[in-house]
Design an enzyme around this catalytic site. Structure first.
Site, short mmCIF file in Angstrom:
data_model
loop_
_atom_site.label_atom_id
_atom_site.label_comp_id
_atom_site.label_asym_id
_atom_site.label_seq_id
_atom_site.Cartn_x
_atom_site.Cartn_y
_atom_site.Cartn_z
N ARG A 34 8.07 10.99 0.64
CA ARG A 34 8.93 11.92 -0.75
C ARG A 34 10.34 11.49 0.13
O ARG A 34 10.54 11.90 1.35
CB ARG A 34 8.64 12.61 -1.03
CG ARG A 34 6.94 13.25 -1.26
CD ARG A 34 6.93 13.88 -2.59
NE ARG A 34 5.82 14.09 -3.11
CZ ARG A 34 5.22 13.48 -3.82
NH1 ARG A 34 5.85 13.02 -4.58
NH2 ARG A 34 3.61 13.74 -4.09
N ASP A 35 11.20 10.81 -0.86
CA ASP A 35 12.52 10.84 -0.71
C ASP A 35 13.22 12.14 -0.74
O ASP A 35 12.93 12.63 -1.26
CB ASP A 35 12.90 9.66 -2.22
CG ASP A 35 14.93 9.26 -1.45
OD1 ASP A 35 15.10 7.97 -0.93
OD2 ASP A 35 15.49 10.14 -0.81
N ILE A 36 13.84 12.29 0.66
CA ILE A 36 14.81 13.07 -0.02
C ILE A 36 15.36 13.41 -0.40
O ILE A 36 15.89 15.24 -0.83
CB ILE A 36 15.50 13.44 1.75
CG1 ILE A 36 15.23 14.90 2.80
CG2 ILE A 36 16.67 13.09 2.09
CD1 ILE A 36 15.94 15.20 4.33
N ASN A 90 17.33 -2.47 -1.36
CA ASN A 90 18.46 -2.52 -1.67
C ASN A 90 18.94 -3.05 -0.19
O ASN A 90 17.37 -2.66 0.86
CB ASN A 90 19.48 -0.81 -1.52
CG ASN A 90 19.23 -0.24 -3.01
OD1 ASN A 90 19.49 -0.96 -4.10
ND2 ASN A 90 18.83 1.18 -2.77
N VAL A 99 19.76 2.86 5.10
CA VAL A 99 19.13 3.31 5.94
C VAL A 99 18.56 2.06 6.93
O VAL A 99 17.75 0.84 5.48
CB VAL A 99 17.68 4.20 5.98
CG1 VAL A 99 17.29 3.80 7.35
CG2 VAL A 99 18.36 5.61 5.34
N HIS A 103 12.31 -1.04 3.73
CA HIS A 103 11.63 0.33 2.96
C HIS A 103 11.82 -0.76 1.34
O HIS A 103 12.65 -0.81 1.03
CB HIS A 103 12.34 1.28 3.26
CG HIS A 103 13.59 1.95 2.90
ND1 HIS A 103 14.76 0.97 3.43
CD2 HIS A 103 14.84 1.48 1.01
CE1 HIS A 103 16.29 1.34 2.96
NE2 HIS A 103 15.72 1.97 1.83
N HIS A 105 11.75 1.94 -2.48
CA HIS A 105 11.61 2.58 -2.87
C HIS A 105 10.83 2.81 -4.32
O HIS A 105 10.63 1.43 -4.90
CB HIS A 105 12.90 3.23 -3.74
CG HIS A 105 13.97 3.08 -2.59
ND1 HIS A 105 14.51 4.05 -2.74
CD2 HIS A 105 15.24 2.53 -2.75
CE1 HIS A 105 15.62 4.05 -1.73
NE2 HIS A 105 15.71 3.07 -2.04
#
Ligand code: 5GP
Ligand code: ZN
Length: 117
Positions: A34-36, A90, A99, A103, A105
């Site tokens: 999970r994204d923070i 991105n 980052v 990755h 999303h």
């Protein structure tokens, strides 16, 4: 060497367990957590365990891992019960990448019918 862990990379630290994360799925080559700072009711990140600065570089160097990243994104969306979702890569600081470990999303759980930007 390409793909090796980077000491200053937070996602490499999540892969090694040095930084905690809420992991929802794992494969031999990927991790989904999970994204923070979630931007939607469901906001997951799917990453390769190997370090490449972005998804295109991952795909160029290790296409089978890039394919697994997408398959895992779909599996994670299904696992969250999402009927519709958006995948975002991105790429570059000017596109909002913060980052520099590849990755994708996975965003869902609310209408995502507005434009892309
Ligand atoms: P980017 O902007 O590079 O496409 O996305 C990076 C994402 O990683 C951001 O949405 C940010 O909230 C997330 N993030 C950054 N650091 C951490 C962390 O330590 N743990 C988790 N779970 N997510 C993080
Ligand atoms: Zn990394």
């Amino acid at each position: 060497m390409a793909g090796e862990p980077q000491a200053d990379c937070v996602f490499c630290k999540i892969v090694s367990g040095d930084v905690p994360a809420t992991v929802v799925r794992k494969t031999e080559r990927t991790l989904t957590f999970r994204d923070i700072n979630p931007q939607a009711p469901t906001h997951l990140l799917v990453i390769p365990r190997v370090h490449y600065p972005d998804a295109a570089e991952l795909a160029a160097a290790e296409p089978e891992v890039a394919a697994e990243l997408l398959a895992e994104a779909g599996g994670a969306a299904a696992g969250e019960g999402l009927e519709a979702y958006r995948l975002i890569f991105n790429t570059g600081a000017g596109a909002g990448q913060t980052v520099f470990h590849a990755h994708v999303h996975v965003l869902g759980g609310k209408p995502l019918t507005e434009g892309l930007v």
